[in-house]
Design a protein around this motif. Structure first.
Motif, PDB file in Angstrom:
ATOM      1  N   THR A  78      -1.725 -29.406   7.504  1.00 17.03           N
ATOM      2  CA  THR A  78      -2.352 -28.099   7.336  1.00 17.03           C
ATOM      3  C   THR A  78      -3.722 -28.300   6.718  1.00 17.03           C
ATOM      4  O   THR A  78      -4.058 -29.391   6.242  1.00 17.03           O
ATOM      5  N   PHE A  79      -4.517 -27.238   6.743  1.00 19.35           N
ATOM      6  CA  PHE A  79      -5.891 -27.284   6.267  1.00 19.35           C
ATOM      7  C   PHE A  79      -6.189 -26.063   5.424  1.00 19.35           C
ATOM      8  O   PHE A  79      -5.608 -25.005   5.621  1.00 19.35           O
ATOM      9  N   GLY A  80      -7.162 -26.208   4.526  1.00 21.43           N
ATOM     10  CA  GLY A  80      -7.620 -25.058   3.760  1.00 21.43           C
ATOM     11  C   GLY A  80      -8.669 -25.458   2.742  1.00 21.43           C
ATOM     12  O   GLY A  80      -8.880 -26.642   2.472  1.00 21.43           O
ATOM     13  N   THR A  81      -9.301 -24.450   2.175  1.00 20.66           N
ATOM     14  CA  THR A  81     -10.278 -24.681   1.123  1.00 20.66           C
ATOM     15  C   THR A  81      -9.566 -24.822  -0.220  1.00 20.66           C
ATOM     16  O   THR A  81      -9.914 -25.662  -1.040  1.00 20.66           O
ATOM     17  N   PHE A  82      -8.566 -23.980  -0.460  1.00 21.13           N
ATOM     18  CA  PHE A  82      -7.764 -24.005  -1.687  1.00 21.13           C
ATOM     19  C   PHE A  82      -8.641 -23.866  -2.930  1.00 21.13           C
ATOM     20  O   PHE A  82      -8.439 -24.550  -3.933  1.00 21.13           O
ATOM     21  N   ASP A  83      -9.602 -22.942  -2.847  1.00 20.82           N
ATOM     22  CA  ASP A  83     -10.488 -22.647  -3.969  1.00 20.82           C
ATOM     23  C   ASP A  83      -9.826 -21.592  -4.845  1.00 20.82           C
ATOM     24  O   ASP A  83      -9.099 -20.731  -4.349  1.00 20.82           O
ATOM     25  N   VAL A  84     -10.060 -21.634  -6.135  1.00 15.87           N
ATOM     26  CA  VAL A  84      -9.455 -20.700  -7.093  1.00 15.87           C
ATOM     27  C   VAL A  84      -7.951 -20.599  -6.755  1.00 15.87           C
ATOM     28  O   VAL A  84      -7.455 -19.570  -6.334  1.00 15.87           O
ATOM     29  N   PHE A  85      -7.268 -21.716  -6.916  1.00 12.84           N
ATOM     30  CA  PHE A  85      -5.879 -21.879  -6.477  1.00 12.84           C
ATOM     31  C   PHE A  85      -5.002 -20.770  -7.041  1.00 12.84           C
ATOM     32  O   PHE A  85      -5.035 -20.468  -8.228  1.00 12.84           O
ATOM     33  N   HIS A  86      -4.202 -20.162  -6.157  1.00 14.96           N
ATOM     34  CA  HIS A  86      -3.323 -19.052  -6.557  1.00 14.96           C
ATOM     35  C   HIS A  86      -1.951 -19.204  -5.907  1.00 14.96           C
ATOM     36  O   HIS A  86      -1.730 -20.121  -5.110  1.00 14.96           O
ATOM     37  N   VAL A  87      -1.045 -18.301  -6.225  1.00 20.49           N
ATOM     38  CA  VAL A  87       0.336 -18.390  -5.773  1.00 20.49           C
ATOM     39  C   VAL A  87       0.444 -18.327  -4.248  1.00 20.49           C
ATOM     40  O   VAL A  87       1.350 -18.921  -3.661  1.00 20.49           O
ATOM     41  N   GLY A  88      -0.462 -17.657  -3.580  1.00 14.02           N
ATOM     42  CA  GLY A  88      -0.447 -17.626  -2.111  1.00 14.02           C
ATOM     43  C   GLY A  88      -0.654 -19.019  -1.536  1.00 14.02           C
ATOM     44  O   GLY A  88       0.011 -19.407  -0.565  1.00 14.02           O
ATOM     45  N   HIS A  89      -1.584 -19.778  -2.140  1.00 12.73           N
ATOM     46  CA  HIS A  89      -1.793 -21.167  -1.715  1.00 12.73           C
ATOM     47  C   HIS A  89      -0.503 -21.966  -1.902  1.00 12.73           C
ATOM     48  O   HIS A  89      -0.079 -22.706  -1.010  1.00 12.73           O
ATOM     49  N   LEU A  90       0.082 -21.845  -3.080  1.00  7.81           N
ATOM     50  CA  LEU A  90       1.297 -22.599  -3.400  1.00  7.81           C
ATOM     51  C   LEU A  90       2.412 -22.269  -2.407  1.00  7.81           C
ATOM     52  O   LEU A  90       3.056 -23.176  -1.860  1.00  7.81           O
ATOM     53  N   ARG A  91       2.616 -21.001  -2.143  1.00  9.44           N
ATOM     54  CA  ARG A  91       3.729 -20.591  -1.276  1.00  9.44           C
ATOM     55  C   ARG A  91       3.556 -21.083   0.157  1.00  9.44           C
ATOM     56  O   ARG A  91       4.521 -21.520   0.780  1.00  9.44           O
ATOM     57  N   ILE A  92       2.336 -21.022   0.691  1.00  7.61           N
ATOM     58  CA  ILE A  92       2.160 -21.478   2.073  1.00  7.61           C
ATOM     59  C   ILE A  92       2.332 -22.986   2.165  1.00  7.61           C
ATOM     60  O   ILE A  92       2.897 -23.501   3.129  1.00  7.61           O
ATOM     61  N   LEU A  93       1.907 -23.723   1.136  1.00 12.39           N
ATOM     62  CA  LEU A  93       2.115 -25.175   1.140  1.00 12.39           C
ATOM     63  C   LEU A  93       3.604 -25.515   1.008  1.00 12.39           C
ATOM     64  O   LEU A  93       4.100 -26.424   1.688  1.00 12.39           O
ATOM     65  N   GLN A  94       4.311 -24.795   0.173  1.00  9.62           N
ATOM     66  CA  GLN A  94       5.748 -25.038   0.034  1.00  9.62           C
ATOM     67  C   GLN A  94       6.476 -24.753   1.347  1.00  9.62           C
ATOM     68  O   GLN A  94       7.333 -25.529   1.776  1.00  9.62           O
ATOM     69  N   ARG A  95       6.131 -23.642   2.000  1.00 11.39           N
ATOM     70  CA  ARG A  95       6.779 -23.300   3.269  1.00 11.39           C
ATOM     71  C   ARG A  95       6.416 -24.304   4.352  1.00 11.39           C
ATOM     72  O   ARG A  95       7.253 -24.682   5.175  1.00 11.39           O
TER      73      ARG A  95
END
Length: 130
Positions: A7-24
């Motif tokens: 997967t790809f992303g900027t992951f700037d100002v890391f938040h729970v949405g980032h965490l959840r999509i990476l976990q899924r």
């Protein structure tokens, strides 16, 4: 052989949405590799630099239990090369990109995951500015 998810992303100002999509994403295989958009690529995509430097964003994502490897994504046009280099079986993107990566279906399975509702980096930055 372990099934590799990319997967790809900027992951700037890391938040729970980032965490959840990476976990899924990690649940779709045995190995999750994440391409972190470089600062330069982010400026090209969004017209502004990220809040956090690419090295810091990479360090944050690499520290997550669900992530097995990280690398810098330097160009959107190199996605097929990245898929081949990392021997990805699955490409995962947020559903805000729905249909935009279907062309890579001949290289690997393409999956679009729903984003976490009511949170985005842009919204977080705007909230902080207010």
């Amino acid at each position: 052989m372990k099934k590799t998810v990319l997967t790809f992303g900027t992951f700037d100002v890391f938040h729970v949405g980032h965490l959840r999509i990476l976990q899924r994403a990690s649940e779709l295989g045995e190995r999750l590799i994440v391409g972190i958009s470089t600062d330069h690529l982010n400026i090209q995509k969004k017209g502004r630099p990220p809040v956090y430097h690419q090295d810091e964003r990479m360090e944050i994502v690499a520290a997550l239990k669900c992530v097995d490897g990280v690398f810098f994504e330097e160009s959107l046009e190199l996605k097929p090369q990245y898929i081949r280099e990392h021997q990805a079986d699955v490409l995962v993107m947020g559903d805000d990109w729905q249909g935009k990566f279907d062309e890579f279906g001949d290289l690997c399975k393409v999956v679009y995951l729903p984003r976490t509702p009511a949170i985005s980096t842009t919204e977080v930055i705007e909230k902080i500015r207010d």
